[in-house]
Write a protein that holds these residues in place. Structure first.
Motif, PDB file in Angstrom:
ATOM      1  N   LYS A 169      27.382  38.878  43.113  1.00  0.00           N
ATOM      2  CA  LYS A 169      26.901  37.542  43.453  1.00  0.00           C
ATOM      3  C   LYS A 169      25.423  37.398  43.120  1.00  0.00           C
ATOM      4  O   LYS A 169      24.980  36.333  42.663  1.00  0.00           O
ATOM      5  CB  LYS A 169      27.140  37.240  44.926  1.00  0.00           C
ATOM      6  CG  LYS A 169      26.775  35.802  45.287  1.00  0.00           C
ATOM      7  CD  LYS A 169      27.272  35.395  46.651  1.00  0.00           C
ATOM      8  CE  LYS A 169      26.947  33.940  46.944  1.00  0.00           C
ATOM      9  NZ  LYS A 169      27.484  33.504  48.256  1.00  0.00           N
ATOM     10  N   SER A 208      23.976  34.432  40.780  1.00  0.00           N
ATOM     11  CA  SER A 208      22.951  33.537  41.316  1.00  0.00           C
ATOM     12  C   SER A 208      21.691  33.592  40.463  1.00  0.00           C
ATOM     13  O   SER A 208      21.052  32.556  40.200  1.00  0.00           O
ATOM     14  CB  SER A 208      22.632  33.914  42.767  1.00  0.00           C
ATOM     15  OG  SER A 208      23.768  33.749  43.596  1.00  0.00           O
ATOM     16  N   LYS A 252      27.235  27.497  42.774  1.00  0.00           N
ATOM     17  CA  LYS A 252      28.513  27.673  42.082  1.00  0.00           C
ATOM     18  C   LYS A 252      28.868  29.140  41.848  1.00  0.00           C
ATOM     19  O   LYS A 252      29.860  29.442  41.188  1.00  0.00           O
ATOM     20  CB  LYS A 252      28.471  26.950  40.730  1.00  0.00           C
ATOM     21  CG  LYS A 252      28.373  25.433  40.842  1.00  0.00           C
ATOM     22  CD  LYS A 252      28.382  24.782  39.470  1.00  0.00           C
ATOM     23  CE  LYS A 252      28.329  23.268  39.573  1.00  0.00           C
ATOM     24  NZ  LYS A 252      28.326  22.629  38.228  1.00  0.00           N
ATOM     25  N   ALA A 253      28.055  30.057  42.387  1.00  0.00           N
ATOM     26  CA  ALA A 253      28.284  31.480  42.134  1.00  0.00           C
ATOM     27  C   ALA A 253      29.666  31.929  42.591  1.00  0.00           C
ATOM     28  O   ALA A 253      30.377  32.623  41.864  1.00  0.00           O
ATOM     29  CB  ALA A 253      27.193  32.308  42.810  1.00  0.00           C
ATOM     30  N   ASP A 254      30.051  31.533  43.810  1.00  0.00           N
ATOM     31  CA  ASP A 254      31.355  31.954  44.322  1.00  0.00           C
ATOM     32  C   ASP A 254      32.488  31.385  43.474  1.00  0.00           C
ATOM     33  O   ASP A 254      33.471  32.081  43.175  1.00  0.00           O
ATOM     34  CB  ASP A 254      31.518  31.511  45.776  1.00  0.00           C
ATOM     35  CG  ASP A 254      30.687  32.350  46.734  1.00  0.00           C
ATOM     36  OD1 ASP A 254      30.417  33.524  46.420  1.00  0.00           O
ATOM     37  OD2 ASP A 254      30.299  31.828  47.797  1.00  0.00           O
ATOM     38  N   ASP A 255      32.369  30.118  43.090  1.00  0.00           N
ATOM     39  CA  ASP A 255      33.409  29.499  42.261  1.00  0.00           C
ATOM     40  C   ASP A 255      33.519  30.198  40.907  1.00  0.00           C
ATOM     41  O   ASP A 255      34.625  30.408  40.387  1.00  0.00           O
ATOM     42  CB  ASP A 255      33.108  28.020  42.045  1.00  0.00           C
ATOM     43  CG  ASP A 255      33.304  27.192  43.309  1.00  0.00           C
ATOM     44  OD1 ASP A 255      34.000  27.670  44.230  1.00  0.00           O
ATOM     45  OD2 ASP A 255      32.759  26.081  43.370  1.00  0.00           O
ATOM     46  N   LEU A 274      32.724  33.349  40.209  1.00  0.00           N
ATOM     47  CA  LEU A 274      33.345  34.662  40.413  1.00  0.00           C
ATOM     48  C   LEU A 274      34.844  34.518  40.641  1.00  0.00           C
ATOM     49  O   LEU A 274      35.640  35.330  40.153  1.00  0.00           O
ATOM     50  CB  LEU A 274      32.695  35.380  41.595  1.00  0.00           C
ATOM     51  CG  LEU A 274      31.297  35.944  41.329  1.00  0.00           C
ATOM     52  CD1 LEU A 274      30.625  36.362  42.634  1.00  0.00           C
ATOM     53  CD2 LEU A 274      31.378  37.142  40.369  1.00  0.00           C
ATOM     54  N   ASP A 275      35.242  33.498  41.367  1.00  0.00           N
ATOM     55  CA  ASP A 275      36.657  33.247  41.590  1.00  0.00           C
ATOM     56  C   ASP A 275      37.358  32.925  40.275  1.00  0.00           C
ATOM     57  O   ASP A 275      38.474  33.400  40.014  1.00  0.00           O
ATOM     58  CB  ASP A 275      36.813  32.085  42.578  1.00  0.00           C
ATOM     59  CG  ASP A 275      38.254  31.877  43.020  1.00  0.00           C
ATOM     60  OD1 ASP A 275      38.987  32.876  43.173  1.00  0.00           O
ATOM     61  OD2 ASP A 275      38.659  30.710  43.217  1.00  0.00           O
ATOM     62  N   LYS A 316      36.025  37.328  42.769  1.00  0.00           N
ATOM     63  CA  LYS A 316      35.457  36.855  44.029  1.00  0.00           C
ATOM     64  C   LYS A 316      35.513  37.917  45.116  1.00  0.00           C
ATOM     65  O   LYS A 316      34.591  38.046  45.928  1.00  0.00           O
ATOM     66  CB  LYS A 316      36.177  35.582  44.489  1.00  0.00           C
ATOM     67  CG  LYS A 316      35.510  34.916  45.677  1.00  0.00           C
ATOM     68  CD  LYS A 316      36.141  33.577  46.005  1.00  0.00           C
ATOM     69  CE  LYS A 316      35.424  32.885  47.160  1.00  0.00           C
ATOM     70  NZ  LYS A 316      36.011  31.555  47.454  1.00  0.00           N
ATOM     71  N   ALA A 339      32.417  40.248  45.247  1.00  0.00           N
ATOM     72  CA  ALA A 339      31.128  39.556  45.181  1.00  0.00           C
ATOM     73  C   ALA A 339      29.963  40.371  45.738  1.00  0.00           C
ATOM     74  O   ALA A 339      28.853  40.328  45.194  1.00  0.00           O
ATOM     75  CB  ALA A 339      31.207  38.217  45.911  1.00  0.00           C
ATOM     76  N   GLN A 340      30.184  41.130  46.808  1.00  0.00           N
ATOM     77  CA  GLN A 340      29.084  41.848  47.449  1.00  0.00           C
ATOM     78  C   GLN A 340      28.960  43.290  46.967  1.00  0.00           C
ATOM     79  O   GLN A 340      28.062  44.018  47.414  1.00  0.00           O
ATOM     80  CB  GLN A 340      29.270  41.825  48.973  1.00  0.00           C
ATOM     81  CG  GLN A 340      29.317  40.418  49.568  1.00  0.00           C
ATOM     82  CD  GLN A 340      28.114  39.578  49.182  1.00  0.00           C
ATOM     83  OE1 GLN A 340      26.986  40.075  49.097  1.00  0.00           O
ATOM     84  NE2 GLN A 340      28.337  38.275  48.961  1.00  0.00           N
ATOM     85  N   THR A 379      30.612  34.786  33.601  1.00  0.00           N
ATOM     86  CA  THR A 379      30.205  33.780  34.585  1.00  0.00           C
ATOM     87  C   THR A 379      28.932  33.050  34.145  1.00  0.00           C
ATOM     88  O   THR A 379      28.659  31.945  34.622  1.00  0.00           O
ATOM     89  CB  THR A 379      29.964  34.397  35.980  1.00  0.00           C
ATOM     90  OG1 THR A 379      28.895  35.353  35.915  1.00  0.00           O
ATOM     91  CG2 THR A 379      31.227  35.049  36.509  1.00  0.00           C
TER      92      THR A 379
END
Length: 202
Positions: free
Chosen positions: A91, A95, A107-110, A112-113, A118, A121-122, A139
């Motif tokens: 993430k 970002s 939009k980072a989560d979207d 990665l998904d 997703k 992410a961490q 991404t």
């Protein structure tokens, strides 16, 4: 909509002449595959379009961009190296790219998904496989939309599912009127214009 014109383009790497007198034009909504053996100038041409390499002769025109700096704001150049930092989380990478390219970090989560990461992410990027690293690099194309994608061997390291993901992203971009120039050794698997660079090598 962004049109690309190459006018009498001559490119070199160091003292070696790679491409001579290339003239071509590509319209929005196209996928263009650059073909040719290693050393034929595929990567150099992508870098020239992005504004990182100055032509010896000729001109590159991209939409209304007046110079190389303006062209850079219209393109995403995705090189064959993923450019990841092992300790940083996925993430954090996404970002950072969003901020770097004046996109939307929210939009980072979207993103990665969309590339199937997703759930990671961490985690630090060092735990990723080669194919997962390539998915993470993709991404960059999603968090800061730009009309032109310049892709250098985009399918390298991807498994079958990863290649289908790449095709889906390309299909969506083309449907939106984007322009994609991709350096490839093998066809991506979608209708494409071909620009064989071996015929332009002196």
């Amino acid at each position: 909509m962004t049109r690309l014109s190459l006018e009498g383009l001559t490119l070199a790497r160091g003292s070696r002449l790679l491409i001579q007198d290339l003239t071509a034009a590509f319209e929005p909504g196209a996928l263009v595959e650059l073909t040719g053996p290693n050393g034929s100038g595929k990567t150099t041409l992508l870098r020239a379009i992005a504004g990182f390499v100055r032509p010896l002769e000729g001109a590159i025109r991209l939409g209304d961009a007046a110079d190389a700096e303006d062209r850079g704001s219209l393109v995403h150049l995705l090189g064959h190296r993923d450019g990841l930092k092992g300790p940083l989380s996925l993430k954090a990478h996404v970002s950072y790219w969003a901020r770097l390219f004046a996109g939307d970090a929210a939009k980072a989560d979207d993103a990665l998904d969309r590339v199937g990461l997703k759930g990671f992410a961490q985690l630090p990027a060092r735990v990723l496989s080669q194919g997962q690293s390539r998915r993470l690099a993709l991404t960059r194309l999603l968090v800061a939309p730009r009309p032109v994608w310049l892709l250098d061997e985009p399918a390298a390291g991807l498994d079958r599912a990863g290649k289908q993901l790449l095709i889906d992203l390309i299909d969506q971009k083309i449907a939106e009127g984007g322009l994609i120039i991709a350096a490839v050794h093998e066809p991506i698997g979608r209708p494409a214009q071909s620009l064989p660079l071996e015929s332009l090598t002196p």
